[in-house]
Motif scaffolding. Sequence first.
Motif, PDB file in Angstrom:
ATOM      1  N   SER A  54       0.877  -1.291   0.004  1.00 60.14           N
ATOM      2  CA  SER A  54       0.367   0.392   0.241  1.00 60.14           C
ATOM      3  C   SER A  54       0.959   1.483   0.074  1.00 60.14           C
ATOM      4  O   SER A  54       1.447   1.210   0.418  1.00 60.14           O
ATOM      5  CB  SER A  54      -0.864  -0.186   1.031  1.00 60.14           C
ATOM      6  N   ASN A  59      -5.334   1.463   1.212  1.00 61.63           N
ATOM      7  CA  ASN A  59      -5.417   0.165   0.474  1.00 61.63           C
ATOM      8  C   ASN A  59      -4.447  -0.626  -0.297  1.00 61.63           C
ATOM      9  O   ASN A  59      -3.783   0.042   0.037  1.00 61.63           O
ATOM     10  CB  ASN A  59      -6.137   1.781  -1.466  1.00 61.63           C
ATOM     11  N   PHE A  60      -4.671  -1.533   0.207  1.00 59.25           N
ATOM     12  CA  PHE A  60      -3.265  -3.073  -0.113  1.00 59.25           C
ATOM     13  C   PHE A  60      -3.812  -3.525  -1.505  1.00 59.25           C
ATOM     14  O   PHE A  60      -5.429  -4.258  -1.918  1.00 59.25           O
ATOM     15  CB  PHE A  60      -3.887  -3.473   1.062  1.00 59.25           C
ATOM     16  N   TYR A  61      -3.008  -4.557  -1.691  1.00 58.10           N
ATOM     17  CA  TYR A  61      -2.831  -5.269  -2.868  1.00 58.10           C
ATOM     18  C   TYR A  61      -2.326  -6.239  -2.980  1.00 58.10           C
ATOM     19  O   TYR A  61      -1.092  -5.943  -2.153  1.00 58.10           O
ATOM     20  CB  TYR A  61      -2.750  -4.530  -4.676  1.00 58.10           C
TER      21      TYR A  61
END
Length: 89
Positions: A54, A59-61
């Motif tokens: 992030s 917001n994490f991916y």
Amino acid sequence: MSGIRNNPLGTHGNAWSAAATASGTSTAIDVGGYPFVSCFGISDGAVTITVQYSMDGTNFYSGATQVLSGAGDFRIDVTCAARFVRMKS
């Protein structure tokens, strides 16, 4: 590689200590300025562990993943430019 050396960041269990192997996420660690990240530990059962990235801590991916078919050690080494990293199971 330049002559710049960053001191290691973190301590034992600083992201995820004694967490259940059921679904969940670790605490996000600010790794800004540390391009080489290692996530490692011991699982008490079958689990899929994913490193998430992030830039804003919200917001994490998902990125690199390791699948364990039973209890055992895990290690995921990544190179990243993200500011925050956490683990997800």
